[in-house]
Design an enzyme around this catalytic site. Sequence first.
Site, PDB file in Angstrom:
ATOM      1  NE  ARG A 104      -5.039  -8.594   5.460  1.00 48.89           N
ATOM      2  CZ  ARG A 104      -5.753  -7.616   4.930  1.00 48.89           C
ATOM      3  NH1 ARG A 104      -6.493  -7.853   3.841  1.00 48.89           N
ATOM      4  NH2 ARG A 104      -5.742  -6.399   5.430  1.00 48.89           N
ATOM      5  CD  GLU A 148      -2.992  -1.063   2.304  1.00 48.48           C
ATOM      6  OE1 GLU A 148      -4.087  -1.610   2.090  1.00 48.48           O
ATOM      7  OE2 GLU A 148      -2.745  -0.443   3.367  1.00 48.48           O
TER       8      GLU A 148
HETATM    9  P1  ADP Z   1      -8.247  -4.679   2.913  1.00 44.79           P
HETATM   10  O1  ADP Z   1      -7.089  -3.809   2.583  1.00 44.79           O
HETATM   11  O2  ADP Z   1      -8.160  -6.069   2.419  1.00 44.79           O
HETATM   12  O3  ADP Z   1      -9.529  -4.000   2.661  1.00 44.79           O
HETATM   13  P2  ADP Z   1      -8.803  -4.177   5.622  1.00 44.79           P
HETATM   14  O4  ADP Z   1      -7.733  -3.450   6.344  1.00 44.79           O
HETATM   15  O5  ADP Z   1     -10.058  -3.472   5.274  1.00 44.79           O
HETATM   16  O6  ADP Z   1      -8.093  -4.845   4.401  1.00 44.79           O
HETATM   17  O7  ADP Z   1      -9.128  -5.476   6.437  1.00 44.79           O
HETATM   18  C1  ADP Z   1      -9.822  -6.568   5.897  1.00 44.79           C
HETATM   19  C2  ADP Z   1     -10.501  -7.287   6.997  1.00 44.79           C
HETATM   20  O8  ADP Z   1      -9.564  -7.705   7.962  1.00 44.79           O
HETATM   21  C3  ADP Z   1     -11.524  -6.471   7.735  1.00 44.79           C
HETATM   22  O9  ADP Z   1     -12.547  -7.343   8.104  1.00 44.79           O
HETATM   23  C4  ADP Z   1     -10.759  -5.965   8.947  1.00 44.79           C
HETATM   24  O10 ADP Z   1     -11.638  -5.707  10.010  1.00 44.79           O
HETATM   25  C5  ADP Z   1      -9.862  -7.130   9.209  1.00 44.79           C
HETATM   26  N1  ADP Z   1      -8.538  -6.799   9.766  1.00 44.79           N
HETATM   27  C6  ADP Z   1      -7.563  -6.082   9.191  1.00 44.79           C
HETATM   28  N2  ADP Z   1      -6.465  -6.041   9.946  1.00 44.79           N
HETATM   29  C7  ADP Z   1      -6.738  -6.753  11.055  1.00 44.79           C
HETATM   30  C8  ADP Z   1      -5.998  -7.105  12.226  1.00 44.79           C
HETATM   31  N3  ADP Z   1      -4.749  -6.700  12.423  1.00 44.79           N
HETATM   32  N4  ADP Z   1      -6.615  -7.868  13.156  1.00 44.79           N
HETATM   33  C9  ADP Z   1      -7.871  -8.281  12.972  1.00 44.79           C
HETATM   34  N5  ADP Z   1      -8.604  -7.992  11.892  1.00 44.79           N
HETATM   35  C10 ADP Z   1      -8.074  -7.240  10.943  1.00 44.79           C
HETATM   36  P1  ADP Z   2      -4.333  -0.064   8.247  1.00 43.68           P
HETATM   37  O1  ADP Z   2      -3.257  -1.016   8.672  1.00 43.68           O
HETATM   38  O2  ADP Z   2      -5.329   0.206   9.300  1.00 43.68           O
HETATM   39  O3  ADP Z   2      -4.901  -0.419   6.916  1.00 43.68           O
HETATM   40  P2  ADP Z   2      -2.800   2.020   6.894  1.00 43.68           P
HETATM   41  O4  ADP Z   2      -1.435   2.402   7.358  1.00 43.68           O
HETATM   42  O5  ADP Z   2      -2.885   1.178   5.673  1.00 43.68           O
HETATM   43  O6  ADP Z   2      -3.561   1.333   8.097  1.00 43.68           O
HETATM   44  O7  ADP Z   2      -3.661   3.331   6.701  1.00 43.68           O
HETATM   45  C1  ADP Z   2      -5.057   3.272   6.501  1.00 43.68           C
HETATM   46  C2  ADP Z   2      -5.526   4.540   5.824  1.00 43.68           C
HETATM   47  O8  ADP Z   2      -5.217   5.692   6.639  1.00 43.68           O
HETATM   48  C3  ADP Z   2      -4.868   4.842   4.487  1.00 43.68           C
HETATM   49  O9  ADP Z   2      -5.515   4.190   3.420  1.00 43.68           O
HETATM   50  C4  ADP Z   2      -5.011   6.346   4.404  1.00 43.68           C
HETATM   51  O10 ADP Z   2      -6.305   6.738   4.005  1.00 43.68           O
HETATM   52  C5  ADP Z   2      -4.817   6.782   5.840  1.00 43.68           C
HETATM   53  N1  ADP Z   2      -3.407   7.104   6.127  1.00 43.68           N
HETATM   54  C6  ADP Z   2      -2.471   6.257   6.597  1.00 43.68           C
HETATM   55  N2  ADP Z   2      -1.281   6.877   6.743  1.00 43.68           N
HETATM   56  C7  ADP Z   2      -1.461   8.153   6.366  1.00 43.68           C
HETATM   57  C8  ADP Z   2      -0.619   9.326   6.318  1.00 43.68           C
HETATM   58  N3  ADP Z   2       0.664   9.280   6.690  1.00 43.68           N
HETATM   59  N4  ADP Z   2      -1.174  10.496   5.877  1.00 43.68           N
HETATM   60  C9  ADP Z   2      -2.473  10.546   5.504  1.00 43.68           C
HETATM   61  N5  ADP Z   2      -3.314   9.492   5.542  1.00 43.68           N
HETATM   62  C10 ADP Z   2      -2.830   8.310   5.966  1.00 43.68           C
HETATM   63 MG    MG Z   3      -3.906  -0.553   5.100  1.00 46.79          MG
END
Ligand code: ADP
Ligand code: ADP
Ligand code: MG
Length: 449
Positions: free
Chosen positions: A293, A275
């Site tokens: 995954r 990402e």
């Molecule tokens: P994607 O990028 O595939 O959309 P999401 O971050 O939306 O991934 O997560 C996909 C699914 O996994 C969602 O149901 C979210 O609640 C769950 N999920 C993501 N990260 C975790 C985590 N660290 N622990 C438990 N559930 C998670």
């Molecule tokens: P998660 O593990 O919950 O998916 P991410 O690091 O992928 O967390 O971030 C989830 C979302 O939060 C991103 O898709 C973006 O919209 C926002 N985000 C994350 N990091 C930043 C950043 N440094 N600045 C602005 N938005 C961010």
């Molecule tokens: Mg993410």
Amino acid sequence: MFQKVLVANRGEIAVRVIRACRELGIRTVAVYSEADRDALHVKLADEAQYIGPAPSRESYLSVPAIITAAQATGADAVHPGYGFLAENAFFAEACEKWGLTFIGPRPDAIRQMGDKNQARELMRKAGVPVVPGSEGTVRSVDDALAVARQIGFPVLVKAAGGGGGRGIRIARSAEELAQAMERAASEAGAAFGTTDVYIEKYVEVARHIEVQVLGDAHGNIIHLGERECSLQRRRQKILEEAPAPTLSPEVRERIRQAGVAAARAVGYSNAGTVEFLYDESTGQFYFIEMNTRIQVEHPVTEMITSVDLVKEQIRVAAGQRLRLSQEDVQLRGAAIECRITAEDPDNRLLPSTGTVTAYEPPGGPWTRVDGMLYPGFKVMPHYDSLVGKLIVWGEDRSEAIARMERALGEFRIEGIRTSIPLHQRILASPEFREGRFHTEWLEQFLQLK
Ligand code: ADP
Ligand code: ADP
Ligand code: MG
């Protein structure tokens, strides 16, 4: 090839994996909690094993319960889906220890990317740009303040073990920093069991662009193009598309190569997603994390590449070489996915539960439904609100939009409220149609109405 795969998940992704196995001639074992006795994945699998009460901790997140179910049924591999145990290195190791193949990357790759801090460090070394921020965990408010002053406010405090948009807090000034740290840490502690946090520069207007990668156990790694996932609510994706509609050819190629470089840095095998945040004003993109995954939005990539990603996951986990070289990957047309959630669009999108009284999914050309509902199914409050995904393909983006509008119009789900009307509003908006949006646009758009 495997004889029998246990699917360690529920909902639409469990159904999706069972379908791939059936087409490959592999028998399947579903697992289910008390709340899922009548779930579709249980009906579709060849066998099913009860693994415990409704709360995930006691069922879908229970490593002993799942390993026991695999042993009892003689499964030789486990597909974790997404969420639950999919990014749990300890679970991947436990599978190995008990003679089961984990259909995913090696445990060390999961571990290295699962700690988002460590992942940033690794990316820096691999020459993949990361968002400016702390080097490693920030241990105190003073440490955080020093980093924030150096990179400038606003900053994000992010949980090292975070996922699903949780454990992220913004701090716009020094005054807000202590509270942001406290909140990010406590949310992360409850959800992920670790309170480590780090600091990133908050990129104010950004797009979420991610690269699908696929690797095998023989050192081959390819990408399957990128996805645009900027339409988010509470940092969770709502609607995704492939390819990203507005990238220049040059940025598109560089971001894809960065995705491959990131995967290479951990010797990645299986399907994964790298990402990035993309700042259109500067043309810069930055790594934010890698998901080790299959992802919710993988079907849009399948639609433009004609590659069945879940089958490829199974094949490479069985030791086969990738069947495609980078040159073999041909991208065609455009695809859109709408996440259908059981949420009430008229009531702040609060979860909606109840019995589905009518269910008529759309059909027609290049229209795909990855679902889990059927008439009579009871939507319970225990799990994620995602109840299905509607995916369409079109020769180009405008055909995909028209097809999605047509298909959403046909989709009839009664007895629960769903996000379908929300998707219809997004698709009708000029900003979406013209590709003028960023990660905060949807929340602004929703509040305007
Ligand atoms: P994607 O990028 O595939 O959309 P999401 O971050 O939306 O991934 O997560 C996909 C699914 O996994 C969602 O149901 C979210 O609640 C769950 N999920 C993501 N990260 C975790 C985590 N660290 N622990 C438990 N559930 C998670
Ligand atoms: P998660 O593990 O919950 O998916 P991410 O690091 O992928 O967390 O971030 C989830 C979302 O939060 C991103 O898709 C973006 O919209 C926002 N985000 C994350 N990091 C930043 C950043 N440094 N600045 C602005 N938005 C961010
Ligand atoms: Mg993410």
